[in-house]
Write an enzyme that holds these catalytic residues in place. Structure first.
Site, PDB file in Angstrom:
ATOM      1  N   LYS A  38      22.460 -19.771 -45.914  1.00 15.89           N
ATOM      2  CA  LYS A  38      21.426 -18.929 -46.530  1.00 15.89           C
ATOM      3  C   LYS A  38      21.033 -17.799 -45.578  1.00 15.89           C
ATOM      4  O   LYS A  38      21.390 -17.805 -44.401  1.00 15.89           O
ATOM      5  CB  LYS A  38      20.206 -19.787 -46.875  1.00 15.89           C
ATOM      6  N   TYR A 261       3.646   1.086 -23.142  1.00 16.43           N
ATOM      7  CA  TYR A 261       2.384   1.261 -23.858  1.00 16.43           C
ATOM      8  C   TYR A 261       1.314   0.310 -23.323  1.00 16.43           C
ATOM      9  O   TYR A 261       1.585  -0.850 -23.008  1.00 16.43           O
ATOM     10  CB  TYR A 261       2.574   0.975 -25.354  1.00 16.43           C
TER      11      TYR A 261
END
Length: 370
Positions: A38, A261
């Site tokens: 899957k 950041y």
């Protein structure tokens, strides 16, 4: 994708995949081994993965959704495909036309699939019994009702009974044995001949709980792709993936400089910081900043500063300059960085990490000719 244009490379070792399937299949002397493919084969590409598994001898495949089943049916007309999500309303003719076998999870699904046999003849199915995970499957009251109304099953060819373990990755958890006992009791409540049908119970970790859990069909998923099915022990599976990023720039810094950041990292002394072209847009989770390690030539280096959309930073102070020049490759998952190790650093599991890997990577399949 032209590899020169890509910022990262995802290498998928199909030979390791094939070896993992053979190893898992060899854990039981009696049970057949299926494969769970899957989510685009856990993010690794359904076409190449399914081709490899079919050539390795796998004939039974589990997916979550009917669209996934249709995608794999286009590649392999000969295999058996089971849809774990059940019989989707309004899609009955698609299941029949594509020869898909639904895993029937509710009484309504059973009745609906049985009605289809009136004009289509016998149809295959799996009966899913909920033995304690409370996600999908027939509960005790459903089985009691089914036992009292066996005609609801008219026309159905039940290939397997199945259930799913909730805590198989923790061998000492009491729920494993509780579920096995509950499964046996619920099977005994089924109408007549259903009690003698083949059964599928063991997922990847369940395979290693012992032969009592093997029954007739094994259903490995994550272990095929290199995830550790025995988290309390060394990983018996071969690594299948290797994610690498390119170094874009190397900086000489000292304590005056912050990295990334938010200025969350500052070196305490002179250091060399490499900027690498992988970020959370590639599936490298933002939470790995200041937590994870990468590797250059199998020597580990810390990931420093925040992960941004397209880049991360690593401290390469202890790496030879000639090994970390612009264009040099850094291992982020695989190589010296184990899949489950990096998943743990992200506070998640290998399943999520694999299925989140982005499609900006240049994908390279090894052993693809098998």
């Amino acid at each position: 994708m032209d590899p020169l244009l890509a910022g990262s490379y995802l290498t998928i070792d199909l030979g390791a995949l094939r070896s993992n399937y053979a190893f898992l299949a060899g854990q039981s002397e009696t049970a057949e081994c299926a494969a769970v493919v899957k989510a685009d084969a856990y993010g690794l590409g359904i076409e190449n993965v399914s081709n490899t598994l079919v050539k390795a001898g796998c004939t039974k495949f589990f997916v979550a959704l009917p669209q996934e089943a249709i995608d794999i049916r286009k590649i392999h007309p000969e295999i058996e495909i089971y849809v774990l999500g059940g019989l989707f309303d309004g899609c009955e003719n698609v299941y029949i036309a594509e020869r898909l076998t639904p895993v029937l999870n509710t009484l309504d699904e059973i009745k609906n699939w049985s009605r289809q046999t009136q004009k289509n003849g016998p149809l295959p199915a799996i009966l899913h019994i909920d033995s304690g995970i409370t996600r999908l499957g027939l509960k005790e009251t459903d089985i009691q009702a089914l036992s009292q109304n066996p005609s609801w099953l008219n026309g159905l060819e039940i290939r397997y009974l199945m259930s799913h373990l909730a805590c198989a990755d923790n061998p000492a958890h009491p729920q494993n044995q509780q579920q096995r006992q509950q499964l046996q009791e619920l099977i005994h409540m089924l109408p007549g001949g259903l009690r003698e049908l083949s059964c599928s119970f063991a997922n990847s970790s369940g395979i290693f709980l012992g032969t009592d859990f093997h029954y007739d069909l094994l259903r490995p998923g994550i272990a095929l792709y290199g995830g550790n099915p025995t988290p309390d022990k060394p990983n018996p599976m071969k690594p299948v993936i290797h994610l690498q990023g390119k170094i874009l720039q190397v900086h000489d810094v000292d304590s005056k400089n912050t990295v990334g950041y938010g200025a969350t990292y500052r070196s305490s002394a002179k250091a060399r910081i490499a900027t690498v072209s992988v970020g959370y847009a590639d599936g490298y989770f933002r939470c790995l900043g200041n937590q994870a390690e990468a590797a250059i030539n199998k020597k580990k280096v810390p990931v420093v500063g925040r992960v941004s959309m397209d880049m991360i930073s690593v401290d390469v102070t202890n790496i030879k300059p000639e090994d970390c020049e612009r264009g040099s490759l850094v291992s982020l998952i695989g190589g010296a960085i184990e899949l489950d190790e990096i998943a743990g650093k992200a506070g998640t599991i290998s399943y999520e990490l694999l299925t989140a890997l982005g499609h900006r990577c240049h994908r390279r399949y090894l052993d693809a000719g098998l």
